[in-house]
Motif scaffolding. Structure first.
Motif, short mmCIF file in Angstrom:
data_model
loop_
_atom_site.label_atom_id
_atom_site.label_comp_id
_atom_site.label_asym_id
_atom_site.label_seq_id
_atom_site.Cartn_x
_atom_site.Cartn_y
_atom_site.Cartn_z
N ILE A 258 63.50 69.47 -60.40
CA ILE A 258 63.26 68.69 -61.61
C ILE A 258 64.25 69.08 -62.70
O ILE A 258 64.86 68.22 -63.35
CB ILE A 258 61.81 68.88 -62.10
CG1 ILE A 258 60.84 68.20 -61.13
CG2 ILE A 258 61.63 68.31 -63.51
CD1 ILE A 258 59.37 68.48 -61.43
N LEU A 259 64.44 70.37 -62.90
CA LEU A 259 65.29 70.85 -63.99
C LEU A 259 66.77 70.64 -63.71
O LEU A 259 67.55 70.33 -64.61
CB LEU A 259 65.01 72.33 -64.25
CG LEU A 259 63.61 72.64 -64.81
CD1 LEU A 259 63.30 74.11 -64.68
CD2 LEU A 259 63.52 72.20 -66.27
N GLU A 260 67.19 70.82 -62.45
CA GLU A 260 68.61 70.70 -62.12
C GLU A 260 69.05 69.26 -61.88
O GLU A 260 70.16 68.87 -62.26
CB GLU A 260 68.93 71.53 -60.87
CG GLU A 260 68.89 73.03 -61.10
CD GLU A 260 69.30 73.82 -59.86
OE1 GLU A 260 69.56 75.02 -59.99
OE2 GLU A 260 69.36 73.22 -58.76
N LYS A 261 68.18 68.47 -61.24
CA LYS A 261 68.58 67.13 -60.82
C LYS A 261 67.82 66.01 -61.53
O LYS A 261 68.20 64.85 -61.41
CB LYS A 261 68.36 66.98 -59.31
CG LYS A 261 69.04 68.05 -58.47
CD LYS A 261 68.63 67.91 -57.00
CE LYS A 261 69.19 69.04 -56.16
NZ LYS A 261 68.73 68.94 -54.74
N GLY A 262 66.74 66.37 -62.23
CA GLY A 262 65.92 65.34 -62.84
C GLY A 262 65.18 64.53 -61.79
O GLY A 262 64.88 63.35 -62.00
N GLU A 263 64.88 65.15 -60.65
CA GLU A 263 64.22 64.47 -59.54
C GLU A 263 62.93 65.18 -59.15
O GLU A 263 62.85 66.41 -59.21
CB GLU A 263 65.14 64.43 -58.31
CG GLU A 263 66.44 63.67 -58.52
CD GLU A 263 67.35 63.75 -57.30
OE1 GLU A 263 66.98 64.46 -56.33
OE2 GLU A 263 68.42 63.11 -57.32
N ILE A 264 61.94 64.38 -58.74
CA ILE A 264 60.69 64.94 -58.21
C ILE A 264 60.74 64.80 -56.69
O ILE A 264 60.78 63.68 -56.17
CB ILE A 264 59.46 64.21 -58.76
CG1 ILE A 264 59.46 64.23 -60.29
CG2 ILE A 264 58.18 64.86 -58.24
CD1 ILE A 264 58.35 63.39 -60.91
N CYS A 265 60.77 65.91 -56.01
CA CYS A 265 60.83 65.90 -54.54
C CYS A 265 59.63 66.67 -54.00
O CYS A 265 59.62 67.90 -54.00
CB CYS A 265 62.14 66.53 -54.05
SG CYS A 265 62.31 66.55 -52.26
N THR A 266 58.61 65.94 -53.58
CA THR A 266 57.37 66.57 -53.14
C THR A 266 57.46 67.09 -51.71
O THR A 266 57.01 68.20 -51.42
CB THR A 266 56.20 65.56 -53.25
OG1 THR A 266 56.13 65.08 -54.60
CG2 THR A 266 54.88 66.21 -52.88
N ARG A 267 58.04 66.31 -50.82
CA ARG A 267 58.16 66.73 -49.42
C ARG A 267 59.38 67.65 -49.28
O ARG A 267 60.50 67.24 -49.55
CB ARG A 267 58.29 65.52 -48.50
CG ARG A 267 58.16 65.88 -47.02
CD ARG A 267 58.12 64.63 -46.16
NE ARG A 267 57.91 64.94 -44.76
CZ ARG A 267 56.72 65.15 -44.20
NH1 ARG A 267 55.63 65.05 -44.94
NH2 ARG A 267 56.60 65.43 -42.92
#
Length: 337
Positions: A258-267
């Motif tokens: 989240i902090l580095e890429k601005g992405e939410i990756c749950t799996r």
């Protein structure tokens, strides 16, 4: 991934269609827990998590609704407005709902897709504090369940310090420096016999209300006491301990993304092997504690999270003007459903 959609047509999940707050008002329903993370095994429970639109009476009248729960099926469905509040705090349990793989969504309406398309609105550097706080909570559960010496004493002091600072969310802004004094917590060479290092406090206050003082130290005392409890072996099932350890590392992984890429990756496909090794007890010692290698991994992720927080591409706080415009847009459409 298993075919979970067929469950929606069973009698057991009939409430999804029949409950007046659900049915066509559900904009998103997805798989939660181990199946969402990619760490499931033959004993994994099925968890569903979702979002439903608020009723017109919630938005224009006097009714209130936060979430629907069905304990028999371990299903939790949040109202849209409550979901927004949790997302603004980067709450890990709700952020993960917006980061599933495509096949993880069992219901996804046009409004649900619109929420996914705008999830970046809710991401900010708050994620560092929120995810780290949850991870430290997992660590405390581990420490309370196994013997005190399962973690090296110097490492435990580091965790206590982090836990105190996360428990006092406004610690730095309210207590580190203000017109009535200051306080600083830090680790140095121990004065207590048997300790390598320990936490020290430099504090100076003038005319500080007694209740503010008691509240601040009460929070710190609670954290220290939770770490100092000696767990009795056998009180916690080994599988639960391993799951706590796995989720601790998983939380750090998600926060860094989240902090580095601005992405939410749950799996966590790339890290699946490591996470499953932790879950399967690959870092446990014969005496029930965790091997030094596990704490090395934990320390590495803590350092990476700290670095990611400092260098993050995200804003300090969400843009509330944009968030409010988006929420108003969705709620106007909710009145038409």
């Amino acid at each position: 991934m298993r075919d979970f959609k067929r469950l929606l047509d069973t009698e057991e999940y009939g409430f999804l269609k029949e409950h007046p707050r659900l049915g066509k008002r559900i904009i998103l329903l997805g798989v939660g827990g181990s199946y969402a993370y990619g760490t499931d095994n033959e004993n994994s429970d099925i968890d569903f998590r979702g979002i439903t639109l608020n009723l017109p009476s919630d938005l224009l009248g006097l009714t209130q609704f936060e979430q629907f729960e069905d304990r028999d099926t371990d299903t939790v469905i949040y109202s849209f407005n409550k979901m927004v509040r949790l997302l603004l705090d980067c709450n890990p349990n709700t952020c993960e709902i917006l980061g599933l793989e495509k096949e993880g969504y069992l219901i996804l309406t046009e409004l649900g897709q619109e929420l996914l398309d705008n999830r970046s609105l809710f991401l900010s550097k708050r994620a560092a504090r929120s995810f780290s706080g949850y991870a430290q909570g997992q660590i405390r559960r581990l420490q309370n369940a196994i013997a005190r010496d399962s973690m090296p004493q110097a490492r435990k002091e580091q965790h206590i310090l982090h836990a105190v600072q996360n428990s006092l969310e406004d610690f730095r802004s309210h207590y580190e420096s203000f017109d009535k004094g200051s306080i600083r917590l830090y680790i140095d060479k121990a004065e207590n016999p048997g300790f390598e290092t320990e936490i020290f406090v430099d504090a100076s206050y003038r005319h500080l209300p007694l209740r503010d003082y008691e509240n601040m130290w009460g929070v710190m005392r609670s954290v220290v006491k939770s770490y100092d409890k000696i767990g009795k072996r056998g009180q916690k099932d080994d599988n639960h301990l391993n799951k706590h350890a796995m989720h601790t590392i998983r939380l750090f992984m998600m926060a860094i993304d989240i902090l580095e890429k601005g992405e939410i990756c749950t799996r966590r496909t790339r890290e699946q092997e490591l996470l499953l090794k932790i879950r399967n007890g690959g870092f446990r010692r014969e005496d029930g504690g965790f091997a030094p290698e596990f704490y090395d991994i934990l320390a590495d992720y803590e350092q990476r999270l700290e670095k990611a927080s400092k260098e993050s591409i995200l804003p300090e706080e969400p843009d509330m003007e944009k968030v409010e415009a988006f929420v108003e847009k969705i709620n106007r459409k909710a009145l038409e459903v």
